[in-house]
Write a protein that holds these residues in place. Structure first.
Motif, PDB file in Angstrom:
ATOM      1  N   SER A  57      -9.347 109.264  36.831  1.00  0.00           N
ATOM      2  CA  SER A  57     -10.939 108.881  37.330  1.00  0.00           C
ATOM      3  C   SER A  57     -11.487 107.983  36.943  1.00  0.00           C
ATOM      4  N   LEU A  58     -10.787 107.013  35.612  1.00  0.00           N
ATOM      5  CA  LEU A  58     -11.689 106.012  35.588  1.00  0.00           C
ATOM      6  C   LEU A  58     -11.074 105.369  34.884  1.00  0.00           C
ATOM      7  N   PRO A  59     -10.439 104.826  34.809  1.00  0.00           N
ATOM      8  CA  PRO A  59      -9.592 103.325  34.293  1.00  0.00           C
ATOM      9  C   PRO A  59     -10.690 102.418  33.878  1.00  0.00           C
ATOM     10  N   PHE A  60     -10.438 101.557  33.316  1.00  0.00           N
ATOM     11  CA  PHE A  60     -11.131 100.575  33.009  1.00  0.00           C
ATOM     12  C   PHE A  60     -10.609  99.451  32.004  1.00  0.00           C
ATOM     13  N   LEU A  61     -11.326  98.076  31.740  1.00  0.00           N
ATOM     14  CA  LEU A  61     -10.840  97.165  30.518  1.00  0.00           C
ATOM     15  C   LEU A  61     -11.627  96.705  30.438  1.00  0.00           C
ATOM     16  N   TYR A  62     -12.218  96.444  29.443  1.00  0.00           N
ATOM     17  CA  TYR A  62     -13.166  95.360  29.199  1.00  0.00           C
ATOM     18  C   TYR A  62     -13.224  94.699  27.737  1.00  0.00           C
ATOM     19  N   LEU A  63     -13.943  94.023  27.295  1.00  0.00           N
ATOM     20  CA  LEU A  63     -14.568  93.974  25.982  1.00  0.00           C
ATOM     21  C   LEU A  63     -15.700  94.411  25.389  1.00  0.00           C
ATOM     22  N   THR A  64     -15.959  94.976  24.022  1.00  0.00           N
ATOM     23  CA  THR A  64     -16.635  95.533  23.551  1.00  0.00           C
ATOM     24  C   THR A  64     -16.846  95.564  22.437  1.00  0.00           C
ATOM     25  N   SER A  65     -18.019  95.128  21.494  1.00  0.00           N
ATOM     26  CA  SER A  65     -18.966  94.932  19.598  1.00  0.00           C
ATOM     27  C   SER A  65     -18.747  96.376  19.543  1.00  0.00           C
ATOM     28  N   GLU A  66     -18.606  97.071  20.384  1.00  0.00           N
ATOM     29  CA  GLU A  66     -18.525  98.459  19.198  1.00  0.00           C
ATOM     30  C   GLU A  66     -16.757  99.458  19.175  1.00  0.00           C
ATOM     31  N   ASN A  67     -16.954  99.920  18.383  1.00  0.00           N
ATOM     32  CA  ASN A  67     -15.937 100.865  17.384  1.00  0.00           C
ATOM     33  C   ASN A  67     -15.980 101.876  18.015  1.00  0.00           C
ATOM     34  N   LYS A  68     -14.896 102.618  18.361  1.00  0.00           N
ATOM     35  CA  LYS A  68     -14.985 104.289  18.189  1.00  0.00           C
ATOM     36  C   LYS A  68     -14.178 105.426  17.811  1.00  0.00           C
ATOM     37  N   PRO A  69     -14.089 105.614  17.063  1.00  0.00           N
ATOM     38  CA  PRO A  69     -13.225 106.768  16.390  1.00  0.00           C
ATOM     39  C   PRO A  69     -12.048 107.401  16.758  1.00  0.00           C
ATOM     40  N   SER A  70     -11.366 107.522  16.169  1.00  0.00           N
ATOM     41  CA  SER A  70      -9.504 107.684  16.086  1.00  0.00           C
ATOM     42  C   SER A  70      -9.243 108.833  15.691  1.00  0.00           C
ATOM     43  N   PRO A  71      -8.392 109.037  15.973  1.00  0.00           N
ATOM     44  CA  PRO A  71      -7.879 110.411  15.620  1.00  0.00           C
ATOM     45  C   PRO A  71      -7.183 110.001  14.374  1.00  0.00           C
ATOM     46  N   LEU A  72      -7.512 111.051  12.573  1.00  0.00           N
ATOM     47  CA  LEU A  72      -6.257 110.618  11.371  1.00  0.00           C
ATOM     48  C   LEU A  72      -5.367 110.549  11.633  1.00  0.00           C
ATOM     49  N   THR A  73      -4.326 110.971  12.402  1.00  0.00           N
ATOM     50  CA  THR A  73      -2.676 110.478  12.847  1.00  0.00           C
ATOM     51  C   THR A  73      -2.840 110.307  13.923  1.00  0.00           C
ATOM     52  N   ALA A  74      -2.534 108.735  14.403  1.00  0.00           N
ATOM     53  CA  ALA A  74      -1.836 107.905  15.435  1.00  0.00           C
ATOM     54  C   ALA A  74      -1.177 108.464  16.414  1.00  0.00           C
ATOM     55  N   PRO A  75      -1.264 108.528  17.541  1.00  0.00           N
ATOM     56  CA  PRO A  75      -0.376 109.167  18.714  1.00  0.00           C
ATOM     57  C   PRO A  75       0.871 108.423  19.258  1.00  0.00           C
ATOM     58  N   THR A  76       1.815 108.722  19.218  1.00  0.00           N
ATOM     59  CA  THR A  76       3.796 107.946  19.131  1.00  0.00           C
ATOM     60  C   THR A  76       2.559 106.717  19.902  1.00  0.00           C
ATOM     61  N   PHE A  77       2.359 107.178  20.846  1.00  0.00           N
ATOM     62  CA  PHE A  77       1.793 105.338  21.820  1.00  0.00           C
ATOM     63  C   PHE A  77       1.844 104.465  21.114  1.00  0.00           C
ATOM     64  N   CYS A  78       0.413 104.250  20.285  1.00  0.00           N
ATOM     65  CA  CYS A  78      -0.077 103.845  18.640  1.00  0.00           C
ATOM     66  C   CYS A  78       0.329 103.308  17.827  1.00  0.00           C
ATOM     67  N   MET A  79       1.582 104.117  17.198  1.00  0.00           N
ATOM     68  CA  MET A  79       2.223 103.842  16.627  1.00  0.00           C
ATOM     69  C   MET A  79       3.415 102.630  16.930  1.00  0.00           C
ATOM     70  N   VAL A  80       4.215 103.016  17.827  1.00  0.00           N
ATOM     71  CA  VAL A  80       5.177 102.232  18.361  1.00  0.00           C
ATOM     72  C   VAL A  80       4.264 100.847  19.009  1.00  0.00           C
ATOM     73  N   LEU A  81       2.745 100.854  19.620  1.00  0.00           N
ATOM     74  CA  LEU A  81       2.558  99.528  19.550  1.00  0.00           C
ATOM     75  C   LEU A  81       2.397  98.605  17.817  1.00  0.00           C
ATOM     76  N   ARG A  82       1.686  99.244  16.914  1.00  0.00           N
ATOM     77  CA  ARG A  82       1.238  99.174  15.615  1.00  0.00           C
ATOM     78  C   ARG A  82       2.419  98.483  14.910  1.00  0.00           C
ATOM     79  N   LYS A  83       4.272  99.478  14.735  1.00  0.00           N
ATOM     80  CA  LYS A  83       5.555  99.000  14.816  1.00  0.00           C
ATOM     81  C   LYS A  83       5.696  97.582  15.037  1.00  0.00           C
TER      82      LYS A  83
END
Length: 285
Positions: free
Chosen positions: A55-81
């Motif tokens: 409903s609302l795809p986006f890409l933008y630059l921001t100075s703000e951080n955003k809280p993330s889950p304590l356990t990273a989702p699979t896709f995030c872990m793959v990117l980090r690896k």
């Protein structure tokens, strides 16, 4: 309001001015369909917020951080690896599509230099973020699309990535001159506006209306109702418009009716000259 290929082109231009050659120092996935990349380079630190929300795809630059889950989702872990501390070496938009490709250089476990591509498809309900090996093999995606969901394109690990065939019958206007543009649209039994946006990749009805307005034609009238000289004049305006895009002449604006935003674009919208318009130096912040 149109998140079209013209807006994507402006975003790519700004990303090349800010995060090109930057290192990805942090990768987070605050929401199921959202990434937050922290990039550090010679221009400073930037956070890139990316969403594949239907409903609302986006890409933008921001100075703000955003809280993330304590356990990273699979896709995030793959990117980090694979690409944590990798360097963004190329950012581009293929064929004026609503797609942003980021090529990333990194070292693997053996210390060998490797290349991956993070593909951001900002296509409304079909939006996705896809991570590929340098040979185009999908490693993973933020939304996995099986054959049960789509008979047109599977987006699954191990599959070969290809751009959705939504624009198969369209031309890339950045590669065409006025004569080629004329050959592409002449004789189409469509309105001026529809003849433009159904012929060229990345062009929304808004941009088609803007081009028709600049050419002094009514975009709602049939193309065939105009003389050959008027059609040639229109084709020149289409070519001039895309010369601006090719030369990175962007003019981000929001059009408001009262306090309510009704349109936005990466270019000046002269057809809304009777409305209040707000201009910006940046399109992505």
């Amino acid at each position: 309001m149109a998140f079209d290929g013209i807006v994507i082109s402006g975003l790519v231009h700004e990303l090349n001015q800010t995060i090109l050659n930057a290192k990805i120092s942090k990768i987070a996935q605050p929401e199921n369909d959202e990434l937050l990349l922290t990039c550090k380079g010679s221009n400073g630190q930037f956070r890139v917020a990316i969403s594949a929300s239907a409903s609302l795809p986006f890409l933008y630059l921001t100075s703000e951080n955003k809280p993330s889950p304590l356990t990273a989702p699979t896709f995030c872990m793959v990117l980090r690896k694979h690409v944590a501390n990798g360097r963004i070496t190329r950012i581009y938009q293929p064929h004026m599509e609503r797609i942003i490709n980021m090529e990333i250089e990194h070292l693997n476990e053996m210390g060998d230099l490797c290349h991956k591509t993070l593909i951001v498809e900002l296509m409304g309900k079909y939006s996705n973020i896809i991570f590929c090996d340098e040979d185009g093999t999908i490693i993973d995606s933020i939304k996995r699309i099986s054959s049960a969901v789509s008979s047109v394109r599977e987006v699954l690990p191990g599959k070969t990535y290809f751009i959705p065939g939504t624009q198969d019958n369209k031309f890339n206007p950045l590669t065409m001159d006025a004569a080629q543009i004329h050959d592409a649209i002449a004789g189409k039994p469509l309105t001026v506006m529809k003849a433009i946006y159904s012929t060229f990749t990345g062009v929304s009805p808004l941009i088609a209306s803007e081009i028709a307005y600049r050419a002094g034609l009514d975009g709602e009238q049939p193309l065939a109702s105009y003389s050959e000289d008027q059609i040639l004049h229109l084709c020149n305006h289409i070519a001039w418009f895309f010369d601006e895009i090719r030369n990175k002449h962007y003019h981000p604006v929001i059009v408001r009716k009262g306090r309510e935003p009704i349109e936005f674009s990466a270019v000046e919208l002269t057809l809304y000259q009777d409305y209040e318009t707000e201009s910006f130096d940046s399109i992505s912040r």
